[in-house]
Design an enzyme around this catalytic site. Structure first.
Site, PDB file in Angstrom:
ATOM      1  N   SER A  74      34.108  46.144   1.725  1.00  0.00           N
ATOM      2  CA  SER A  74      33.934  47.596   1.925  1.00  0.00           C
ATOM      3  C   SER A  74      34.912  48.128   2.975  1.00  0.00           C
ATOM      4  O   SER A  74      35.515  49.190   2.787  1.00  0.00           O
ATOM      5  CB  SER A  74      32.491  47.930   2.315  1.00  0.00           C
ATOM      6  OG  SER A  74      32.040  47.109   3.373  1.00  0.00           O
TER       7      SER A  74
ATOM      8  N   HIS B 201      28.648  41.044  -2.026  1.00  0.00           N
ATOM      9  CA  HIS B 201      28.773  41.784  -0.757  1.00  0.00           C
ATOM     10  C   HIS B 201      27.425  42.470  -0.486  1.00  0.00           C
ATOM     11  O   HIS B 201      26.401  41.809  -0.432  1.00  0.00           O
ATOM     12  CB  HIS B 201      29.963  42.742  -0.882  1.00  0.00           C
ATOM     13  CG  HIS B 201      30.412  43.398   0.383  1.00  0.00           C
ATOM     14  ND1 HIS B 201      30.090  42.939   1.629  1.00  0.00           N
ATOM     15  CD2 HIS B 201      31.179  44.519   0.601  1.00  0.00           C
ATOM     16  CE1 HIS B 201      30.627  43.723   2.557  1.00  0.00           C
ATOM     17  NE2 HIS B 201      31.281  44.705   1.958  1.00  0.00           N
TER      18      HIS B 201
ATOM     19  N   HIS C 256      28.754  32.664   4.176  1.00  0.00           N
ATOM     20  CA  HIS C 256      29.596  33.770   4.640  1.00  0.00           C
ATOM     21  C   HIS C 256      31.055  33.331   4.616  1.00  0.00           C
ATOM     22  O   HIS C 256      31.355  32.161   4.854  1.00  0.00           O
ATOM     23  CB  HIS C 256      29.215  34.220   6.062  1.00  0.00           C
ATOM     24  CG  HIS C 256      29.688  35.593   6.364  1.00  0.00           C
ATOM     25  ND1 HIS C 256      30.932  35.858   6.889  1.00  0.00           N
ATOM     26  CD2 HIS C 256      29.091  36.802   6.187  1.00  0.00           C
ATOM     27  CE1 HIS C 256      31.078  37.160   7.033  1.00  0.00           C
ATOM     28  NE2 HIS C 256      29.978  37.760   6.613  1.00  0.00           N
TER      29      HIS C 256
ATOM     30  N   ARG D  28      23.242  39.290  13.040  1.00  0.00           N
ATOM     31  CA  ARG D  28      22.559  40.455  12.454  1.00  0.00           C
ATOM     32  C   ARG D  28      21.255  40.007  11.787  1.00  0.00           C
ATOM     33  O   ARG D  28      20.268  40.731  11.769  1.00  0.00           O
ATOM     34  CB  ARG D  28      23.475  41.157  11.449  1.00  0.00           C
ATOM     35  CG  ARG D  28      24.773  41.658  12.065  1.00  0.00           C
ATOM     36  CD  ARG D  28      25.755  42.143  11.003  1.00  0.00           C
ATOM     37  NE  ARG D  28      26.122  41.089  10.072  1.00  0.00           N
ATOM     38  CZ  ARG D  28      26.846  41.262   8.978  1.00  0.00           C
ATOM     39  NH1 ARG D  28      27.294  42.467   8.668  1.00  0.00           N
ATOM     40  NH2 ARG D  28      27.151  40.246   8.189  1.00  0.00           N
TER      41      ARG D  28
ATOM     42  N   ASP E   1      21.968  39.693   4.908  1.00  0.00           N
ATOM     43  CA  ASP E   1      21.205  40.128   3.734  1.00  0.00           C
ATOM     44  C   ASP E   1      19.984  39.259   3.439  1.00  0.00           C
ATOM     45  O   ASP E   1      19.189  39.591   2.555  1.00  0.00           O
ATOM     46  CB  ASP E   1      22.122  40.141   2.499  1.00  0.00           C
ATOM     47  CG  ASP E   1      23.269  41.115   2.662  1.00  0.00           C
ATOM     48  OD1 ASP E   1      23.030  42.218   3.162  1.00  0.00           O
ATOM     49  OD2 ASP E   1      24.408  40.768   2.303  1.00  0.00           O
TER      50      ASP E   1
HETATM   51  N1  CMX Z   1      24.840  29.630  -2.726  1.00  0.00           N
HETATM   52  C1  CMX Z   1      25.499  28.794  -3.560  1.00  0.00           C
HETATM   53  N2  CMX Z   1      26.792  28.495  -3.460  1.00  0.00           N
HETATM   54  C2  CMX Z   1      27.441  29.015  -2.405  1.00  0.00           C
HETATM   55  C3  CMX Z   1      26.808  29.843  -1.463  1.00  0.00           C
HETATM   56  C4  CMX Z   1      25.457  30.159  -1.661  1.00  0.00           C
HETATM   57  N3  CMX Z   1      24.800  30.992  -0.853  1.00  0.00           N
HETATM   58  N4  CMX Z   1      27.728  30.203  -0.531  1.00  0.00           N
HETATM   59  C5  CMX Z   1      28.893  29.626  -0.890  1.00  0.00           C
HETATM   60  N5  CMX Z   1      28.720  28.905  -2.030  1.00  0.00           N
HETATM   61  C6  CMX Z   1      29.724  28.187  -2.789  1.00  0.00           C
HETATM   62  C7  CMX Z   1      30.792  29.149  -3.250  1.00  0.00           C
HETATM   63  O1  CMX Z   1      30.366  29.870  -4.415  1.00  0.00           O
HETATM   64  C8  CMX Z   1      31.964  28.227  -3.483  1.00  0.00           C
HETATM   65  O2  CMX Z   1      31.750  27.566  -4.711  1.00  0.00           O
HETATM   66  P1  CMX Z   1      33.004  27.262  -5.711  1.00  0.00           P
HETATM   67  O3  CMX Z   1      33.987  26.474  -4.889  1.00  0.00           O
HETATM   68  O4  CMX Z   1      32.387  26.488  -6.827  1.00  0.00           O
HETATM   69  O5  CMX Z   1      33.541  28.597  -6.105  1.00  0.00           O
HETATM   70  C9  CMX Z   1      31.784  27.209  -2.343  1.00  0.00           C
HETATM   71  O6  CMX Z   1      30.393  27.271  -1.971  1.00  0.00           O
HETATM   72  C10 CMX Z   1      32.639  27.475  -1.140  1.00  0.00           C
HETATM   73  O7  CMX Z   1      32.402  28.813  -0.743  1.00  0.00           O
HETATM   74  P2  CMX Z   1      32.580  29.230   0.788  1.00  0.00           P
HETATM   75  O8  CMX Z   1      34.004  29.025   1.153  1.00  0.00           O
HETATM   76  O9  CMX Z   1      31.542  28.571   1.617  1.00  0.00           O
HETATM   77  O10 CMX Z   1      32.204  30.786   0.762  1.00  0.00           O
HETATM   78  P3  CMX Z   1      33.108  31.989   0.252  1.00  0.00           P
HETATM   79  O11 CMX Z   1      33.889  32.496   1.399  1.00  0.00           O
HETATM   80  O12 CMX Z   1      33.864  31.648  -0.979  1.00  0.00           O
HETATM   81  O13 CMX Z   1      31.998  33.053  -0.175  1.00  0.00           O
HETATM   82  C11 CMX Z   1      30.053  34.363   0.024  1.00  0.00           C
HETATM   83  C12 CMX Z   1      31.238  33.758   0.767  1.00  0.00           C
HETATM   84  C13 CMX Z   1      29.285  35.282   0.973  1.00  0.00           C
HETATM   85  C14 CMX Z   1      30.566  35.207  -1.163  1.00  0.00           C
HETATM   86  C15 CMX Z   1      29.148  33.205  -0.471  1.00  0.00           C
HETATM   87  O14 CMX Z   1      28.640  32.486   0.620  1.00  0.00           O
HETATM   88  C16 CMX Z   1      28.013  33.676  -1.352  1.00  0.00           C
HETATM   89  O15 CMX Z   1      28.211  33.883  -2.559  1.00  0.00           O
HETATM   90  N6  CMX Z   1      26.788  33.913  -0.765  1.00  0.00           N
HETATM   91  C17 CMX Z   1      25.684  34.451  -1.501  1.00  0.00           C
HETATM   92  C18 CMX Z   1      25.857  35.955  -1.666  1.00  0.00           C
HETATM   93  C19 CMX Z   1      25.661  36.672  -0.354  1.00  0.00           C
HETATM   94  O16 CMX Z   1      24.719  36.426   0.390  1.00  0.00           O
HETATM   95  N7  CMX Z   1      26.564  37.621  -0.067  1.00  0.00           N
HETATM   96  C20 CMX Z   1      26.440  38.500   1.123  1.00  0.00           C
HETATM   97  C21 CMX Z   1      27.450  38.168   2.230  1.00  0.00           C
HETATM   98  C22 CMX Z   1      27.312  39.137   3.387  1.00  0.00           C
HETATM   99  C23 CMX Z   1      27.747  40.511   2.971  1.00  0.00           C
HETATM  100  O17 CMX Z   1      28.965  40.715   2.733  1.00  0.00           O
HETATM  101  O18 CMX Z   1      26.908  41.411   2.839  1.00  0.00           O
END
Ligand code: CMX
Length: 434
Positions: free
Chosen positions: A240, A270, A316, A325, A371
């Site tokens: 965002s 996000h 994250h 937070r 979240d």
């Molecule tokens: N559940 C399952 N798998 C997860 C995970 C979770 N909560 N968090 C990370 N992973 C996975 C990723 O999908 C990625 O898998 P692949 O290699 O197969 O694609 C792997 O672990 C490595 O990811 P990472 O480097 O640890 O995390 P990223 O920087 O790629 O992604 C985020 C960050 C937030 C998108 C991810 O942790 C996620 O999808 N979390 C769940 C959704 C969420 O809570 N989003 C809100 C974030 C805060 C916000 O912006 O509001």
């Protein structure tokens, strides 16, 4: 207006600081970019600058150098409240100093003076199909106000570059003033009796949102104050903030830029994760009953992962600790709803999910993010419409991104235009390097 004076007073020094840094050290290498980063969503690539907030992976967010616990103590509050006035936070983000109560109230009063919503915005929202997502409505309401943009009008009249920030500030104040009423109206027409509730002139910006959706309890007003404080800014690289900055860099005004940022916030990776997270917890209860044991929690987490889904609210891209937070909201829950069953489940999940994600082996940050809990607190007070939660996030996030837009224009940040390569070019670079 005090914000304008305070920012104007700082500008000569800031402009000189940036000019000197760039002119004397423009070719200095700050970071290298790897193939993995180019294909991997630019994680950790240090290519943005902001002085409004900074996310340390092992500490979490600092707003203008202050941590969340510090600001909860230092920022001025409404009478009888434990949580900062949104006006005090906005002052801090824009000016970089902790305001006095009087200064914070100047922002609150400036918002009151600018908060009237033109009727066509309500008509626009009413004209949208009933099943429109509230984030679509929120984005639409913001962009519909664009015709009021001071920046766009003055740009057409030949505004000088060094004055851009003043026009951006006027737009920022005009837009942020209206956010609680816009969000409340969306809530009321989607889930309530459809009426417009006038703001209470005796209430602050955040508490007025609670009032306008009919959640008049002092406790929910406190939650609103905390919520709008916590979600405001998270440095510049998140979707965002980065989207708002990118769109603003084309000199599209605050309204266009913020609507774009809100559209990015609407993604499930996000901001939308807050609604997904609560849904996940409620599904868990549906499957295992009201008091699931540790083994059942583990099973549910593994089932989610094995079905190819992420566990929302955990992980994250930057943080490597439980999100401060999240912790601030946890403390709120411990004080105001310690016996709420869903809240208790959130606490139990804290002991289970990180271990499961660690065992998965690939997740860099197994800890809860903002979240993982925010929906639970809303749910407790009766806001059961999950789809609306990200609008709350958006109301707060616009405080942060507009502060960034004002400073980006003040410091003359140019059009953002990184360079792309083809896969073949990357392959050739690799071959040559080897
Ligand atoms: N559940 C399952 N798998 C997860 C995970 C979770 N909560 N968090 C990370 N992973 C996975 C990723 O999908 C990625 O898998 P692949 O290699 O197969 O694609 C792997 O672990 C490595 O990811 P990472 O480097 O640890 O995390 P990223 O920087 O790629 O992604 C985020 C960050 C937030 C998108 C991810 O942790 C996620 O999808 N979390 C769940 C959704 C969420 O809570 N989003 C809100 C974030 C805060 C916000 O912006 O509001």
């Amino acid at each position: 207006m005090i914000l304008k004076e305070k920012i104007a007073a700082q500008l000569p020094e800031w402009r000189e600081r940036v000019r000197k840094l760039v002119s004397e050290n423009g070719d200095m290498v700050v970071d290298q970019v790897t193939v993995k980063q180019i294909y991997g969503g630019m994680r950790s690539a240090k290519v943005l600058v902001t002085d409004i907030s900074y996310v340390d992976p092992n500490e979490g967010i600092r707003f203008r150098g202050y941590t969340i616990p510090e600001l909860l103590k230092l920022l001025p509050k409404a009478e009888g409240s434990k949580f900062p006035l949104a006006g005090s936070l906005y002052y801090l983000l824009l000016v970089g100093e902790i305001p006095s109560f009087v200064e914070a109230m100047e922002v609150e009063n400036a918002w009151k003076a600018r908060g009237v919503i033109p009727p066509f915005v309500f008509e626009t929202l009413r004209a949208m199909p009933e099943d429109t997502h509230p984030m679509t409505m929120f984005s639409q309401a913001i962009v519909s106000l664009q015709h009021e943009s001071v920046f766009a009008r003055r740009y057409q009249q030949g505004m000088q570059r060094e004055d851009y920030w003043e026009a951006a500030l006027a737009d920022a104040l005009n837009l942020t003033a209206k956010l609680p009423a816009i969000a409340a109206y969306i809530y009321n027409i989607k889930y309530g009796d459809g009426g417009f509730v006038s703001p209470d002139p005796d209430l602050d910006w955040a508490a007025n949102f609670a009032h306008m959706i009919g959640f008049d309890s002092p406790e929910y007003m406190e939650l609103s104050r905390l919520y709008f404080f916590l979600h405001s800014d998270h440095e510049s690289g998140n979707v965002s903030a980065h989207t708002t900055h990118l769109v603003g860099s084309s000199l599209a005004d605050v309204y266009y830029a913020c609507a774009a940022g809100i559209n990015g916030l609407a993604g499930p990776l996000h901001g939308l994760a807050n609604q997904e997270s609560l849904r996940w917890v409620l599904n868990l209860r549906e499957e295992f009953g009201r008091n699931p044991g540790t083994e059942e929690l583990e099973k549910f987490a593994w089932d989610t992962l094995n079905s190819g889904q992420v566990i929302p609210g955990y992980g994250h891209a930057v943080l490597r600790l439980p999100d401060p937070r999240y912790t601030a909201q946890l403390e709120f829950g411990r004080e105001y709803m310690p016996n709420d069953e869903i809240f208790k489940l959130i606490e139990e999940l804290y002991d289970v999910v990180p271990k499961v994600l660690q065992e998965l082996g690939k997740v860099k940050n197994p800890w809860p993010n903002v979240d993982a809990i925010s929906g639970t607190l809303q749910y407790h007070y009766g806001m059961r419409e999950f789809d609306f939660y990200t609008v709350l996030f958006g109301v707060s996030r616009i405080l942060g991104v507009t502060a960034n837009l004002v400073w980006a224009r003040a410091l003359g940040q140019p059009l953002e235009r990184p360079k792309s390569l083809t896969t073949k070019m990357l392959e050739d670079i690799v071959v040559k390097a080897k």
